[in-house]
Design an enzyme around this catalytic site. Structure first.
Site, PDB file in Angstrom:
ATOM      1  N   CYS A  77     -17.965 -47.930 -29.530  1.00  0.00           N
ATOM      2  CA  CYS A  77     -16.929 -47.756 -28.518  1.00  0.00           C
ATOM      3  C   CYS A  77     -17.511 -47.640 -27.119  1.00  0.00           C
ATOM      4  O   CYS A  77     -16.829 -47.918 -26.132  1.00  0.00           O
ATOM      5  CB  CYS A  77     -16.072 -46.535 -28.827  1.00  0.00           C
ATOM      6  SG  CYS A  77     -17.024 -45.005 -29.003  1.00  0.00           S
TER       7      CYS A  77
ATOM      8  N   THR B 290     -15.476 -39.773 -36.258  1.00  0.00           N
ATOM      9  CA  THR B 290     -14.964 -39.096 -35.065  1.00  0.00           C
ATOM     10  C   THR B 290     -13.684 -38.327 -35.386  1.00  0.00           C
ATOM     11  O   THR B 290     -13.515 -37.170 -34.967  1.00  0.00           O
ATOM     12  CB  THR B 290     -14.700 -40.110 -33.940  1.00  0.00           C
ATOM     13  OG1 THR B 290     -15.938 -40.730 -33.577  1.00  0.00           O
ATOM     14  CG2 THR B 290     -14.112 -39.431 -32.715  1.00  0.00           C
TER      15      THR B 290
END
Length: 420
Positions: free
Chosen positions: A50, A191
């Protein structure tokens, strides 16, 4: 041969560019095969997260432009778009960069551990596609070992900070009491798992996990005493959600503006806090324009991240020293490998000359030549063959190149210093 890292990260590119130029997990295998097929590329790997996308290549061509053009074409990016954001590291600088990335020293949150797992996944994918060779394979393994040492020998990973932790810290600015908050987490990756644990520890009572795979959502929901829903039911739960965090690998938006508009109307001006941790983004950016919606992305976590980074700055400096030492160790291995390959080629060429001369010597003996004449023939002919190429290169070189070659030749042949 050159080791090249071509990349972009949160340091060099905004979220829109990182989103535009990232490779999805589904696209990586085919992209790796096409990258390895480029002329001059001997080994290849792609790290795409990301916060960064990087192409690693061992190439015989001294041309980063070819790799950049391949990247642009692969993702159908506009002409000259990549150049705005790209950084390039070569050879020793590329080694040092990879070691720093693995140890989390180049991350948005210094010392975060997620990047190491992402690098291991990148390594596994490249291995499965057979695009790695001895240099990149060793570089990845070396980076993994050094990252482990950095964490065991310094305090760089001791403080509980991560993107998930930073997201919770930001949410605490909005919600004074998490016990009255309904939280919806989209995704079931590392995450989201970490985020779910943080939220539960902060007192969130109603925790919903949504995922394309209901089995994965249910597994995480059981762990944090929440409950799971399929992604298809998302719209019906949105009106009840106060805090929403999304982090998936989906190709398009999971939540569109029209869906969120309907949910906001049903909430009757009750604000909703949304954090999009995905890349590409899960939440339509236009949702941020809606009243009573507070939408944040990875880049918005920077302020929180900066506060957390201060706690690790001293440890990071210690880790930098350690990493520099191990980067140099790898460079020595690489230099030795290159020298070893050259030495092997020199010896192979010498053996070929030897065999050719010996074959001619045997013919001379068979034709009645004396042993003394044949020995002289072997000595003279073999010496001439071995010295022909270096002598020709020295004579043909330009004056500047010749001066450099003469110095190297005197060292290689262990000649005495020239007398003035």
């Amino acid at each position: 041969m050159a080791l090249i890292t071509l990349g972009l990260s949160h340091h060099s590119a905004p979220v829109e560019a990182r989103e535009r130029l990232a490779f999805t997990d589904a696209d990586l295998p085919a992209a790796l095969a096409r990258l390895r097929a480029l002329p001059g590329v001997e080994e290849a790997a792609i790290l795409s997260t990301c916060n960064r996308t990087e192409i690693l290549a061992i190439t015989t061509a001294d041309d980063e432009g070819r790799l950049m053009e391949w990247w642009r074409r692969e993702l159908n990016a506009p002409q000259d778009y990549l150049e705005q954001f790209i950084y390039t590291h070569r050879d020793q600088a590329a080694v040092l960069h990879s070691l720093r990335v693995a140890a989390g020293l180049d991350s948005m949150i210094v010392g975060e551990p997620q990047i190491l797992g992402q690098m291991k996944q990148s390594f596994a994918t490249a291995q499965s596609q057979r695009v790695l060779g001895p240099v990149l394979s060793r570089l990845f393994q070396h980076a993994f070992q050094v990252a482990k040492l950095a964490r065991s020998q310094t305090q760089v990973g001791a403080h509980p900070v991560s993107v998930a932790y930073a997201a919770v810290q930001m949410a605490k600015r909005i919600f004074s009491d998490f016990r009255e908050t309904t939280a919806l987490l989209i995704g079931a990756g590392e995450t989201v798992q970490l985020l779910a644990r943080h939220l539960r520890s902060q007192g969130v009572q109603r925790l919903i996990v949504a995922n394309r795979s209901l089995d994965k959502a249910e597994k995480l929901a059981r762990e944090v005493q929440g409950y799971a829903i399929p992604l298809t039911d998302l719209a019906s739960y949105l009106p009840d959600v106060d805090l929403l965090v999304s982090s998936t690998a989906a190709r398009g938006h999971i939540i569109e503006r029209s869906t969120m508009e309907a949910a906001v109307r049903k909430r009757r001006r009750k604000p909703v806090f949304m954090i999009d941790l995905a890349m590409p983004r899960d939440i339509d950016p236009k949702i941020g324009q809606l009243e009573d919606v507070y939408l944040y992305t990875l880049d918005d976590l920077r302020d929180v991240v900066q506060d957390n980074m201060k706690a690790r700055s001293a440890a990071a400096k210690q880790a930098e020293v350690l990493i520099a030492e191990y980067a140099l160790e790898f460079a020595h291995w690489l230099e030795g490998r290159d020298a070893g390959a050259t030495i092997a080629q020199i010896r192979a060429a010498a053996r070929t000359h030897r065999d050719q001369v010996l074959a001619k010597a045997r013919k001379r003996l068979a034709n009645g030549a004396s042993a003394e004449d044949v020995i002289a023939f072997v000595a003279d002919t073999l010496s001439n063959k071995l010295l022909h190429a270096p002598s020709s290169q020295l004579r043909a070189a330009s004056s500047v190149e010749q001066a450099m070659l003469v110095t190297s030749a005197r060292k290689l042949f262990d000649l005495p210093d020239e007398e003035n």
